[in-house]
Design a protein around this motif. Structure first.
Motif, short mmCIF file in Angstrom:
data_model
loop_
_atom_site.label_atom_id
_atom_site.label_comp_id
_atom_site.label_asym_id
_atom_site.label_seq_id
_atom_site.Cartn_x
_atom_site.Cartn_y
_atom_site.Cartn_z
N LEU A 113 -4.25 6.57 -11.30
CA LEU A 113 -4.07 6.49 -9.85
C LEU A 113 -2.67 6.93 -9.42
O LEU A 113 -2.38 6.96 -8.22
CB LEU A 113 -4.32 5.06 -9.36
N GLY A 114 -1.81 7.24 -10.39
CA GLY A 114 -0.44 7.63 -10.07
C GLY A 114 0.42 6.46 -9.62
O GLY A 114 1.35 6.64 -8.83
N THR B 170 -1.68 -4.11 2.17
CA THR B 170 -1.65 -4.58 0.79
C THR B 170 -2.69 -3.85 -0.05
O THR B 170 -3.82 -3.61 0.40
CB THR B 170 -1.94 -6.10 0.74
N LEU B 171 -2.30 -3.48 -1.25
CA LEU B 171 -3.22 -2.88 -2.21
C LEU B 171 -3.46 -3.88 -3.33
O LEU B 171 -2.53 -4.28 -4.04
CB LEU B 171 -2.63 -1.59 -2.78
N MET C 71 0.83 -1.19 0.00
CA MET C 71 0.00 0.00 0.00
C MET C 71 0.88 1.26 0.00
O MET C 71 1.68 1.46 0.92
CB MET C 71 -0.90 0.01 1.23
N PRO C 72 0.77 2.12 -1.01
CA PRO C 72 1.52 3.38 -1.00
C PRO C 72 1.05 4.26 0.16
O PRO C 72 -0.16 4.41 0.37
CB PRO C 72 1.18 4.02 -2.35
N PRO C 73 1.96 4.85 0.92
CA PRO C 73 1.54 5.67 2.08
C PRO C 73 0.56 6.77 1.71
O PRO C 73 -0.36 7.07 2.48
CB PRO C 73 2.87 6.24 2.59
N ARG C 74 0.71 7.37 0.53
CA ARG C 74 -0.18 8.48 0.17
C ARG C 74 -1.61 8.01 -0.09
O ARG C 74 -2.55 8.81 -0.02
CB ARG C 74 0.36 9.21 -1.06
N LEU C 75 -1.80 6.71 -0.42
CA LEU C 75 -3.14 6.20 -0.69
C LEU C 75 -3.78 5.54 0.52
O LEU C 75 -4.97 5.25 0.51
CB LEU C 75 -3.10 5.20 -1.85
N ALA C 76 -2.98 5.28 1.56
CA ALA C 76 -3.52 4.58 2.73
C ALA C 76 -4.72 5.30 3.36
O ALA C 76 -5.72 4.66 3.70
CB ALA C 76 -2.42 4.36 3.76
#
Length: 388
Positions: free
Chosen positions: A236-237, A207-208, A175-180
């Motif tokens: 989503l970058g 996990t994403l 999971m990217p920190p910015r999307l958490a």
């Protein structure tokens, strides 16, 4: 000499486990062939509440509801995402290999003989069947094919068949920190980026889970699924696709099909019974496995065909209509959701097994003229197997 049983169940996923456990508890001698060893599935183990209810009707599972999801984000290419919470979780994130291992364990405890072997061929044997497997030959009076979308049993007997096919791609990454904060414990669906389907991002702990599914017959219109998925990731970058896994999700196409022949039947993905709107398969596999088993106990697989027609197949007819409308006109669907958030709540109700897909066609016109919906809240109760 071949070992003989009352029933052979080929496959021990949700549908096979439901059939095997129901039959063993009725006193039958059941052999279940489990050649999978547990596997990941598309949608990252996103299990609807109606699927949870079906599994729990087989046996209580202490961890199945550990990761509830009660927030949905809906978006489209070039459109802002809308947030749609609900008061009661409609889906749960589970680890599919763990679920399969638990089902196999419960089957053994119910008296099922579980054999880690792959089915290689089936042959008619008098009034029953012979299964040739990687561990030898076995005979039985009845046969249930629960061996997935590429079912050997279904092909051999000309049964089932999902002419409405989704093709899916899925991957997992940290999971990217910015999307958490946005995706942790929530589900994001993007409409309009996939041909006749959707892209998803599910936040399961650290996990994403990412993926996309589209109608196979429409893939050529948008440059192929992999290219569509790459564009989804860039929106989503998230850069380029990682290590992808593919899957076929077979759904009924509305044609007249048989799901049994003589003393053999197919269930779940082997029968092509996934939901044509959501692509969900676990709930439908458990329900169909249970129905087939009850029909065998009664000595009449015609009951299974009739039970499907009255429940899953009727609902799937309306699910196909929803799929054509929402995935065929995604921008219109997203605008309607933003203007009428209550429509999304009806979707949550379908996931919870509280509403059938056909009810949407009753509700929308009545609400437009200010009338109450008049829903039958027990209409989809067949997902709770104790009620069937």
């Amino acid at each position: 000499m071949s070992a003989r049983y009352d029933i052979i169940v080929a496959g021990l996923g949700p549908g096979g486990a439901a059939a095997a456990m129901t039959l063993a508890r009725a006193g039958a001698r059941v052999l279940a062939l489990d050649g999978s060893g547990g596997r990941e599935k598309p949608c990252g183990g996103c299990l609807s509440l109606r699927g949870v209810l079906a599994v729990e009707s087989l046996s209580p599972c202490p961890w199945l509801r550990d990761c509830p999801v009660a927030t949905l984000w809906l978006s489209g290419p070039g459109l802002p995402a809308g947030r749609y919470p609900t008061s009661e979780a409609g889906v749960y994130f589970v680890e599919r290999p763990r679920l399969d291992r638990w089902l196999a364990q419960e089957a053994r405890q119910s008296g099922v003989a579980v054999l880690p072997a792959k089915l290689r061929a089936i042959e008619a044997d008098g009034h029953g069947w012979r299964a040739r497997t990687s561990a030898g030959d076995f005979e039985a009076d009845w046969l249930i094919g629960a061996d997935g979308a590429h079912s050997l049993v279904a092909r051999g007997l000309g049964l089932g068949g999902g002419g409405w096919l989704y093709v899916g791609l899925v991957e997992e990454r940290p999971m990217p920190p910015r999307l958490a904060p946005l995706l942790g414990g929530t589900a994001l669906l993007e409409l309009g980026g996939a041909p006749g389907g959707y892209g998803w991002a599910f936040g399961r702990g650290q996990t994403l889970n990412l993926g996309m599914a589209g109608r196979r017959e429409l893939l050529g219109r948008m440059g192929g699924l992999r290219r569509c998925y790459g564009r989804f990731l860039r929106r989503l970058g998230l850069g380029e696709p990682g290590r992808l896994r593919g899957a076929v999700i077979p759904c009924p196409d509305g044609g007249v099909r048989r799901y049994y022949r003589g003393r053999a039947a197919v269930v779940g993905d082997a029968a092509g019974l996934a939901d044509p709107f959501l692509g969900e398969g676990v709930a439908q596999a458990v329900v169909s496995g249970h129905m087939a088993a009850r029909a065998i106990v009664a000595g009449d697989l015609g009951r299974y065909q009739r039970a499907l027609a009255e429940t899953l197949l009727r609902d799937h007819h309306n699910a196909r209509r929803l799929s054509r409308l929402i995935y065929g006109w995604p921008r219109l669907a997203l605008r309607a959701a933003a203007a009428r958030p209550g429509a999304i709540e009806l979707g949550w109700r379908i996931l919870r097994g509280q509403t059938r897909p056909g009810d949407l066609w009753k509700v929308v016109p009545r609400r437009l003229v200010g009338l109450r919906h008049g829903l039958d809240h027990a209409a989809a109760s067949y997902y709770s197997l104790a009620s069937s």
